[in-house]
Design a protein around this motif. Structure first.
Motif, mmCIF file in Angstrom:
data_model
loop_
_atom_site.group_PDB
_atom_site.id
_atom_site.type_symbol
_atom_site.label_atom_id
_atom_site.label_comp_id
_atom_site.label_asym_id
_atom_site.label_seq_id
_atom_site.Cartn_x
_atom_site.Cartn_y
_atom_site.Cartn_z
ATOM 1 N N ARG A 75 23.033 32.938 50.364
ATOM 2 C CA ARG A 75 22.631 31.577 50.695
ATOM 3 C C ARG A 75 21.658 31.116 49.623
ATOM 4 N N TYR A 76 21.851 29.901 49.159
ATOM 5 C CA TYR A 76 20.906 29.393 48.186
ATOM 6 C C TYR A 76 20.668 27.910 48.384
ATOM 7 N N ARG A 123 18.292 42.924 53.010
ATOM 8 C CA ARG A 123 18.114 41.496 52.737
ATOM 9 C C ARG A 123 17.075 41.362 51.646
ATOM 10 N N GLU A 151 15.119 38.116 49.256
ATOM 11 C CA GLU A 151 14.964 36.695 49.016
ATOM 12 C C GLU A 151 14.258 36.483 47.684
ATOM 13 N N GLU A 172 12.590 33.214 45.511
ATOM 14 C CA GLU A 172 12.228 31.806 45.549
ATOM 15 C C GLU A 172 11.503 31.458 44.259
ATOM 16 N N LEU A 213 18.892 33.787 49.149
ATOM 17 C CA LEU A 213 18.806 34.868 50.132
ATOM 18 C C LEU A 213 20.109 35.648 50.067
ATOM 19 N N SER A 224 22.131 38.841 51.825
ATOM 20 C CA SER A 224 22.144 39.719 52.999
ATOM 21 C C SER A 224 23.401 40.576 52.944
#
Length: 86
Positions: A9-10, A71, A73, A75, A82, A84
Motif C-alpha cells: 500500500r502506498y 510488516r 512501513e 514514510e 506499507l 505486509s
C-alpha cells in the motif's frame, strides 16, 4: 509456512492511495527460470567466500519461513509505503 500474498500500500505525495496485491506462487513460477542462473551464482559466491552452501541454503529457508506476518512501513515526507507479507 511459505508466504502466499504480499500487499503493498502506498500513498503518493498528491494524496492518492494505491493498493497492490502480489501473489507469491505465480510470481515465483514466472521467475523460476532465473533460479537456474541464481543457484550456480550462489554456489560460486559461497565457494569464493568460504561459506558452507548447505548453511547458506538453510539460512535462506529459515528467512523465507519467518516472512509471513512481517510488516514494514516507510514514510518520507508526504509519501508512505506499507508492505505486509501474509
Amino acid at each position: 509456512m511459505i508466504p502466499q500474498l504480499v500487499t503493498v500500500r502506498y500513498r503518493r505525495s498528491d494524496g492518492r492511495r494505491r493498493r497492490l496485491y502480489v501473489p507469491v506462487l505465480p510470481v515465483g513460477l514466472v521467475l523460476s527460470p532465473l533460479l537456474l542462473l541464481a543457484v550456480p551464482a550462489g554456489l560460486v559466491a559461497c565457494l569464493a567466500t568460504r561459506v558452507s552452501p548447505v548453511g547458506a541454503l538453510r539460512g535462506t529457508g529459515q528467512l523465507l519461513w519467518a516472512l509471513p506476518g512481517t510488516r514494514f512501513e516507510i514514510e518520507y515526507g508526504r509519501t508512505a509505503v506499507l508492505v505486509s507479507v501474509r
